[in-house]
Design a protein around this motif. Structure first.
Motif, short mmCIF file in Angstrom:
data_model
loop_
_atom_site.label_atom_id
_atom_site.label_comp_id
_atom_site.label_asym_id
_atom_site.label_seq_id
_atom_site.Cartn_x
_atom_site.Cartn_y
_atom_site.Cartn_z
N MET A 1 0.83 -1.20 0.00
CA MET A 1 0.00 0.00 0.00
C MET A 1 0.86 1.24 0.00
N SER A 2 0.44 2.25 -0.78
CA SER A 2 1.14 3.52 -0.78
C SER A 2 0.16 4.62 -1.15
N TYR A 3 0.56 5.85 -0.92
CA TYR A 3 -0.25 6.99 -1.36
C TYR A 3 0.16 7.33 -2.78
N LYS A 4 -0.77 7.24 -3.72
CA LYS A 4 -0.46 7.54 -5.11
C LYS A 4 -1.02 8.87 -5.58
N GLU A 5 -2.02 9.38 -4.88
CA GLU A 5 -2.58 10.70 -5.19
C GLU A 5 -2.78 11.44 -3.88
N ILE A 6 -2.20 12.61 -3.77
CA ILE A 6 -2.24 13.40 -2.54
C ILE A 6 -2.91 14.74 -2.81
N PHE A 7 -3.82 15.11 -1.94
CA PHE A 7 -4.54 16.39 -2.03
C PHE A 7 -3.99 17.34 -0.97
N VAL A 8 -3.80 18.60 -1.34
CA VAL A 8 -3.38 19.60 -0.35
C VAL A 8 -4.23 20.86 -0.49
N HIS A 9 -4.76 21.32 0.64
CA HIS A 9 -5.52 22.56 0.67
C HIS A 9 -4.60 23.72 1.05
N LEU A 10 -4.62 24.77 0.24
CA LEU A 10 -3.81 25.96 0.47
C LEU A 10 -4.71 27.16 0.63
N ASP A 11 -4.20 28.19 1.32
CA ASP A 11 -5.00 29.38 1.58
C ASP A 11 -4.07 30.57 1.79
N SER A 12 -4.58 31.63 2.39
CA SER A 12 -3.78 32.85 2.56
C SER A 12 -3.10 32.94 3.91
N THR A 13 -3.17 31.89 4.73
CA THR A 13 -2.53 31.93 6.05
C THR A 13 -1.02 31.68 5.92
N GLU A 14 -0.28 32.05 6.96
CA GLU A 14 1.17 31.95 6.92
C GLU A 14 1.65 30.51 6.75
N ARG A 15 0.92 29.56 7.26
CA ARG A 15 1.35 28.16 7.24
C ARG A 15 1.09 27.48 5.90
N SER A 16 0.43 28.15 4.99
CA SER A 16 0.06 27.54 3.72
C SER A 16 1.29 27.08 2.93
N ASP A 17 2.32 27.91 2.89
CA ASP A 17 3.53 27.54 2.15
C ASP A 17 4.17 26.28 2.74
N ASP A 18 4.12 26.14 4.07
CA ASP A 18 4.67 24.94 4.70
C ASP A 18 3.88 23.70 4.27
N ARG A 19 2.56 23.82 4.17
CA ARG A 19 1.75 22.68 3.72
C ARG A 19 2.10 22.31 2.28
N ARG A 20 2.34 23.31 1.46
CA ARG A 20 2.74 23.01 0.08
C ARG A 20 4.04 22.22 0.06
N GLU A 21 5.01 22.65 0.85
CA GLU A 21 6.30 21.95 0.86
C GLU A 21 6.19 20.55 1.44
N ILE A 22 5.34 20.37 2.46
CA ILE A 22 5.10 19.04 3.01
C ILE A 22 4.48 18.15 1.94
N ALA A 23 3.52 18.69 1.20
CA ALA A 23 2.88 17.93 0.13
C ALA A 23 3.90 17.52 -0.94
N MET A 24 4.78 18.44 -1.29
CA MET A 24 5.81 18.14 -2.28
C MET A 24 6.74 17.05 -1.78
N ASP A 25 7.13 17.14 -0.52
CA ASP A 25 8.03 16.15 0.07
C ASP A 25 7.38 14.77 0.09
N LEU A 26 6.11 14.70 0.50
CA LEU A 26 5.43 13.42 0.58
C LEU A 26 5.16 12.84 -0.81
N ALA A 27 4.86 13.71 -1.78
CA ALA A 27 4.65 13.23 -3.14
C ALA A 27 5.93 12.60 -3.68
N SER A 28 7.06 13.21 -3.39
CA SER A 28 8.34 12.64 -3.82
C SER A 28 8.63 11.34 -3.08
N ARG A 29 8.36 11.32 -1.77
CA ARG A 29 8.64 10.15 -0.95
C ARG A 29 7.83 8.94 -1.41
N PHE A 30 6.55 9.17 -1.76
CA PHE A 30 5.67 8.06 -2.10
C PHE A 30 5.43 7.92 -3.60
#
Length: 274
Positions: A1-30
């Motif tokens: 089992m692995s994650y083959k499609e990952i969804f990420v919600h982004l918005d105008s808050t300060e933490r949004s860029d961090d979520r984008r980078e986490i999503a990128m990292d996990l997409a590469s990892r899996f």
């Protein structure tokens, strides 16, 4: 089992860029593809300050889309994008839930009570968790994020929701350095065939290549979720896995209380399933 499609919600808050980078990292990892969505709704709907909803977020959404596509191209990640702005909280929550429902993992952000002009409903994450049928990785709105999934604490109570969360977290568990199943004030029926709560699930995880330790905590004066968060911090965990709306020591009528408390007070990333 692995994650083959990952969804990420982004918005105008300060933490949004961090979520984008986490999503990128996990997409590469899996080796997964990414589905990014900028989503907010009118924070001034009942006020004179309300304006054209598309104009309100045009610049921020455009920046988020540009950076998302740029980072995906740099990392060689297959990605798609959607912008969803709406007048009503319910419309945004429905759009985010729909997007998350068609992926293996949803990455969303803890509601930031201190964010000014945020157009993200306070209950959106909880609604996404319980209505998508997919695991949600909730990223805290403050604190350091130096990697996710190396040291994992699992809140275990032998309930349906906890079982679902463990299964949904398998890709993380299989690549983790340390996994611990933690039972808080375990009931007799939680103990399974032995005297050690979590031993049955640890055996099951071993069949999937996961070596998991088991621990029990008997506590008074703290809620189960407070205990799990505290224990996670003590162990240096970078991911907490729990079933949403499970009993975790709460009566049936208060099953959602633990989830709400966790979403409000979490300080480390949490993977939730329902």
């Amino acid at each position: 089992m692995s994650y083959k499609e990952i969804f990420v919600h982004l918005d105008s808050t300060e933490r949004s860029d961090d979520r984008r980078e986490i999503a990128m990292d996990l997409a590469s990892r899996f080796s997964a593809s990414l589905y990014g969505m900028f989503g907010e709704c009118d924070p001034f709907l009942a006020n004179l300050a309300s304006q054209n909803i598309d104009d309100m977020f045009a610049e921020t959404a455009g920046r988020a889309e540009s950076l998302f596509k740029k980072r995906a191209a740099e990392a060689g990640i297959v990605a798609q994008w959607e912008t969803s702005v709406s007048r009503r909280d319910s419309a945004l929550t429905k759009a985010v839930a729909f997007g998350a429902r068609h992926c293996d993992l949803a990455i969303v952000g803890q509601h930031d009570r201190n964010a000014k002009r945020s157009g993200v409903p306070a209950d959106m994450v909880e609604q996404v968790v319980i209505h998508t049928g997919r695991p949600s990785l909730v990223v805290p709105c403050s604190g350091e994020l130096e990697g996710i999934g190396r040291r994992i604490v699992v809140g275990w109570n032998a309930g349906r929701e906890a079982v679902r969360a463990v299964h949904d977290a398998l890709p993380f568990l299989q690549s983790a350095q340390e996994v611990t199943l933690v039972s808080v004030n375990p009931r007799q029926e939680d103990k399974g065939h032995g005297i050690v709560p979590g031993a049955d699930m640890a055996k099951h995880l071993a069949a999937h290549g996961v070596k998991a330790g088991v621990e029990s905590r008997e506590i008074e004066g703290m809620s189960p979720m407070e205990t799990l968060l505290s224990h996670g911090v003590e162990k240096g965990a970078d991911l907490l896995v729990v079933g949403a709306h499970g009993h975790y020591g709460f009566p049936d009528l208060l099953r959602g209380s633990g989830t709400k408390h966790l979403l409000r007070h979490m300080t480390i990333p949490v993977l939730m399933s329902h």
